[in-house]
Design a protein around this motif. Sequence first.
Motif, PDB file in Angstrom:
ATOM      1  N   ARG A  92      45.193 -28.373 -16.792  1.00  0.00           N
ATOM      2  CA  ARG A  92      44.219 -28.416 -15.696  1.00  0.00           C
ATOM      3  C   ARG A  92      43.264 -29.589 -15.849  1.00  0.00           C
ATOM      4  O   ARG A  92      43.021 -30.341 -14.891  1.00  0.00           O
ATOM      5  N   GLU A  93      42.700 -29.767 -17.030  1.00  0.00           N
ATOM      6  CA  GLU A  93      41.773 -30.870 -17.249  1.00  0.00           C
ATOM      7  C   GLU A  93      42.486 -32.213 -17.136  1.00  0.00           C
ATOM      8  O   GLU A  93      41.923 -33.187 -16.629  1.00  0.00           O
ATOM      9  N   PHE A  94      43.725 -32.272 -17.597  1.00  0.00           N
ATOM     10  CA  PHE A  94      44.483 -33.512 -17.496  1.00  0.00           C
ATOM     11  C   PHE A  94      44.768 -33.859 -16.034  1.00  0.00           C
ATOM     12  O   PHE A  94      44.685 -35.028 -15.631  1.00  0.00           O
ATOM     13  N   ALA A  95      45.092 -32.865 -15.220  1.00  0.00           N
ATOM     14  CA  ALA A  95      45.342 -33.102 -13.795  1.00  0.00           C
ATOM     15  C   ALA A  95      44.073 -33.597 -13.096  1.00  0.00           C
ATOM     16  O   ALA A  95      44.133 -34.498 -12.247  1.00  0.00           O
ATOM     17  N   LYS A  96      42.923 -33.040 -13.423  1.00  0.00           N
ATOM     18  CA  LYS A  96      41.670 -33.505 -12.846  1.00  0.00           C
ATOM     19  C   LYS A  96      41.390 -34.950 -13.244  1.00  0.00           C
ATOM     20  O   LYS A  96      40.964 -35.763 -12.418  1.00  0.00           O
ATOM     21  N   PHE A  97      41.651 -35.267 -14.486  1.00  0.00           N
ATOM     22  CA  PHE A  97      41.450 -36.634 -14.966  1.00  0.00           C
ATOM     23  C   PHE A  97      42.357 -37.611 -14.220  1.00  0.00           C
ATOM     24  O   PHE A  97      41.933 -38.701 -13.821  1.00  0.00           O
ATOM     25  N   LEU A  98      43.609 -37.229 -14.013  1.00  0.00           N
ATOM     26  CA  LEU A  98      44.549 -38.086 -13.288  1.00  0.00           C
ATOM     27  C   LEU A  98      44.106 -38.307 -11.848  1.00  0.00           C
ATOM     28  O   LEU A  98      44.193 -39.426 -11.322  1.00  0.00           O
ATOM     29  N   LEU A  99      43.656 -37.250 -11.195  1.00  0.00           N
ATOM     30  CA  LEU A  99      43.233 -37.369  -9.799  1.00  0.00           C
ATOM     31  C   LEU A  99      42.052 -38.319  -9.658  1.00  0.00           C
ATOM     32  O   LEU A  99      42.027 -39.177  -8.766  1.00  0.00           O
ATOM     33  N   VAL A 100      41.078 -38.189 -10.553  1.00  0.00           N
ATOM     34  CA  VAL A 100      39.891 -39.043 -10.474  1.00  0.00           C
ATOM     35  C   VAL A 100      40.238 -40.492 -10.778  1.00  0.00           C
ATOM     36  O   VAL A 100      39.834 -41.410 -10.053  1.00  0.00           O
ATOM     37  N   THR A 101      41.007 -40.726 -11.842  1.00  0.00           N
ATOM     38  CA  THR A 101      41.276 -42.091 -12.287  1.00  0.00           C
ATOM     39  C   THR A 101      42.338 -42.806 -11.451  1.00  0.00           C
ATOM     40  O   THR A 101      42.585 -43.995 -11.678  1.00  0.00           O
ATOM     41  N   SER A 102      42.975 -42.106 -10.542  1.00  0.00           N
ATOM     42  CA  SER A 102      43.901 -42.772  -9.629  1.00  0.00           C
ATOM     43  C   SER A 102      43.279 -42.932  -8.235  1.00  0.00           C
ATOM     44  O   SER A 102      43.388 -43.994  -7.611  1.00  0.00           O
ATOM     45  N   LEU A 103      42.602 -41.914  -7.752  1.00  0.00           N
ATOM     46  CA  LEU A 103      42.044 -41.953  -6.402  1.00  0.00           C
ATOM     47  C   LEU A 103      40.861 -42.913  -6.296  1.00  0.00           C
ATOM     48  O   LEU A 103      40.791 -43.739  -5.377  1.00  0.00           O
ATOM     49  N   VAL A 104      39.920 -42.815  -7.225  1.00  0.00           N
ATOM     50  CA  VAL A 104      38.714 -43.651  -7.145  1.00  0.00           C
ATOM     51  C   VAL A 104      39.031 -45.143  -7.257  1.00  0.00           C
ATOM     52  O   VAL A 104      38.550 -45.941  -6.436  1.00  0.00           O
ATOM     53  N   PRO A 105      39.819 -45.607  -8.239  1.00  0.00           N
ATOM     54  CA  PRO A 105      40.148 -47.049  -8.269  1.00  0.00           C
ATOM     55  C   PRO A 105      40.881 -47.528  -7.021  1.00  0.00           C
ATOM     56  O   PRO A 105      40.658 -48.665  -6.568  1.00  0.00           O
ATOM     57  N   ASN A 106      41.748 -46.700  -6.448  1.00  0.00           N
ATOM     58  CA  ASN A 106      42.443 -47.097  -5.229  1.00  0.00           C
ATOM     59  C   ASN A 106      41.470 -47.278  -4.065  1.00  0.00           C
ATOM     60  O   ASN A 106      41.575 -48.236  -3.286  1.00  0.00           O
ATOM     61  N   ILE A 107      40.520 -46.361  -3.939  1.00  0.00           N
ATOM     62  CA  ILE A 107      39.536 -46.466  -2.852  1.00  0.00           C
ATOM     63  C   ILE A 107      38.655 -47.691  -3.035  1.00  0.00           C
ATOM     64  O   ILE A 107      38.402 -48.453  -2.086  1.00  0.00           O
ATOM     65  N   LEU A 108      38.186 -47.919  -4.263  1.00  0.00           N
ATOM     66  CA  LEU A 108      37.318 -49.070  -4.502  1.00  0.00           C
ATOM     67  C   LEU A 108      38.067 -50.384  -4.302  1.00  0.00           C
ATOM     68  O   LEU A 108      37.507 -51.349  -3.748  1.00  0.00           O
ATOM     69  N   SER A 109      39.321 -50.445  -4.726  1.00  0.00           N
ATOM     70  CA  SER A 109      40.118 -51.662  -4.500  1.00  0.00           C
ATOM     71  C   SER A 109      40.331 -51.898  -3.014  1.00  0.00           C
ATOM     72  O   SER A 109      40.275 -53.039  -2.531  1.00  0.00           O
ATOM     73  N   PHE A 110      40.587 -50.839  -2.271  1.00  0.00           N
ATOM     74  CA  PHE A 110      40.730 -50.931  -0.815  1.00  0.00           C
ATOM     75  C   PHE A 110      39.474 -51.517  -0.182  1.00  0.00           C
ATOM     76  O   PHE A 110      39.541 -52.428   0.662  1.00  0.00           O
ATOM     77  N   LEU A 111      38.307 -51.037  -0.584  1.00  0.00           N
ATOM     78  CA  LEU A 111      37.052 -51.513  -0.013  1.00  0.00           C
ATOM     79  C   LEU A 111      36.796 -52.974  -0.363  1.00  0.00           C
ATOM     80  O   LEU A 111      36.295 -53.744   0.478  1.00  0.00           O
ATOM     81  N   VAL A 112      37.131 -53.381  -1.593  1.00  0.00           N
ATOM     82  CA  VAL A 112      36.924 -54.777  -1.989  1.00  0.00           C
ATOM     83  C   VAL A 112      37.816 -55.702  -1.169  1.00  0.00           C
ATOM     84  O   VAL A 112      37.381 -56.769  -0.708  1.00  0.00           O
ATOM     85  N   LEU A 113      39.070 -55.318  -0.972  1.00  0.00           N
ATOM     86  CA  LEU A 113      39.979 -56.154  -0.189  1.00  0.00           C
ATOM     87  C   LEU A 113      39.524 -56.263   1.267  1.00  0.00           C
ATOM     88  O   LEU A 113      39.605 -57.343   1.882  1.00  0.00           O
ATOM     89  N   VAL A 114      39.042 -55.174   1.824  1.00  0.00           N
ATOM     90  CA  VAL A 114      38.519 -55.216   3.195  1.00  0.00           C
ATOM     91  C   VAL A 114      37.276 -56.107   3.264  1.00  0.00           C
ATOM     92  O   VAL A 114      37.084 -56.884   4.218  1.00  0.00           O
ATOM     93  N   MET A 115      36.423 -56.020   2.244  1.00  0.00           N
ATOM     94  CA  MET A 115      35.223 -56.862   2.218  1.00  0.00           C
ATOM     95  C   MET A 115      35.591 -58.345   2.113  1.00  0.00           C
ATOM     96  O   MET A 115      34.977 -59.195   2.775  1.00  0.00           O
ATOM     97  N   MET A 116      36.599 -58.656   1.273  1.00  0.00           N
ATOM     98  CA  MET A 116      37.037 -60.052   1.163  1.00  0.00           C
ATOM     99  C   MET A 116      37.609 -60.565   2.491  1.00  0.00           C
ATOM    100  O   MET A 116      37.401 -61.727   2.863  1.00  0.00           O
ATOM    101  N   PHE A 117      38.306 -59.710   3.199  1.00  0.00           N
ATOM    102  CA  PHE A 117      38.799 -60.103   4.524  1.00  0.00           C
ATOM    103  C   PHE A 117      37.642 -60.356   5.485  1.00  0.00           C
ATOM    104  O   PHE A 117      37.663 -61.306   6.288  1.00  0.00           O
ATOM    105  N   THR A 118      36.611 -59.530   5.408  1.00  0.00           N
ATOM    106  CA  THR A 118      35.448 -59.696   6.278  1.00  0.00           C
ATOM    107  C   THR A 118      34.748 -61.021   6.009  1.00  0.00           C
ATOM    108  O   THR A 118      34.269 -61.689   6.940  1.00  0.00           O
ATOM    109  N   LEU A 119      34.700 -61.428   4.755  1.00  0.00           N
ATOM    110  CA  LEU A 119      34.006 -62.660   4.390  1.00  0.00           C
ATOM    111  C   LEU A 119      34.832 -63.901   4.684  1.00  0.00           C
ATOM    112  O   LEU A 119      34.283 -64.945   5.053  1.00  0.00           O
TER     113      LEU A 119
END
Length: 364
Positions: A92-119
């Motif tokens: 259970r704890e391992f699954a929570k760790f996987l969800l956080v460490t995969s979802l959050v970096p993907n979202i932040l990378s998505f936002l950075v790429l969109v910001m670079m496109f905006t600039l």
Amino acid sequence: MPARINIPPVTRVLLIALLLQSVLSAAVRYRQWSANSEIVVEWLTLVPQLSLFYPWTFVTTTLVENNIFTLGIAGLTIFQGGRYLERAWSSREFAKFLLVTSLVPNILSFLVLVMMFTLTRNERWTLTTVSGTIPLQISFLVAFSQLVPAHTVTLFRGIVSLRVPRIPLIHLGVVTVLSLTPILSVAHVLLATFGLLTSWTYLRFYKTVFPDLDSSQPTSMRGDASETFAFAEFFPGPVKPAVAALSDQVFNVLVAMKVCTPFSAAEVSAAHGGGFIQRGAPGGVRAEAERRRALALKALDQRLHAATGTTGPRSQSQPPSHTSGPTVSTQPQPTQTAMTSQPAALLGETNYVPDQDHMEKHSS
């Protein structure tokens, strides 16, 4: 018959999903390949400009590799690191760790790429595919840095010796160099960077800490306040003071934004005094309970030996006895008292029933 490889359930699911999704992505790209265009699978991998209608790609894209080289490394990383961490933390704890460490970096990378496109107004940024197990790989290294901070990895027959907390930054440097080649892209650098920050933040402030069985601390405490897991420990000695000062300022800002909560005195005391254990060995609290039970039974066995006057195996110089031993009625009364009273006094409510052969050995 060959030995069966024991793979925990979450790690097994990860390996199967990695293989199936990577093969599916390769098949689609091979079928649609052309010399004049770059094929993307927007419904399986995260492409900022094309995947907005496929929100599940924020999760599935982590388990998609685009070449056999990265697929092999990803499989080996999940097989070795996943087995260790899942057994150390529980599924259970391992699954929570996987969800956080995969979802959050993907979202932040998505936002950075969109910001670079905006600039820049360059669509190349939003057409960059964000995929791969890079955030999981560096997150596993951060977790190992927490569990075995003093461990040293020796390579090339002792020529290179590295402490485990140094490896995440080396991994980040290797990913940065490979991003200059066709193997990886700039999105992988973003994933590695955000994976490092996300995994450390989660383990440092949010992950549930498992109590020692002898500790009276509450079980709701979270995070790891130990100095060995400070963010500056990932960096070489000369730059540690500067990194520590900068990380303290960032932490104060996060506290003001109520993103992080300062450690309490009990949490700091537990981290320094060992009141809590980071379950670095497979089995966790259950294994610790079994170990303590085994020690108690061993102590009981020693007391039984002392009570019956047999501290070791029968000497070989003594001739074997042809009788089956004295009956219960001929046993000395003090021995019966010791055998009936000592276990209860030693273990309290624990009931220990020795095997018949073991009792006959003590009786003889």
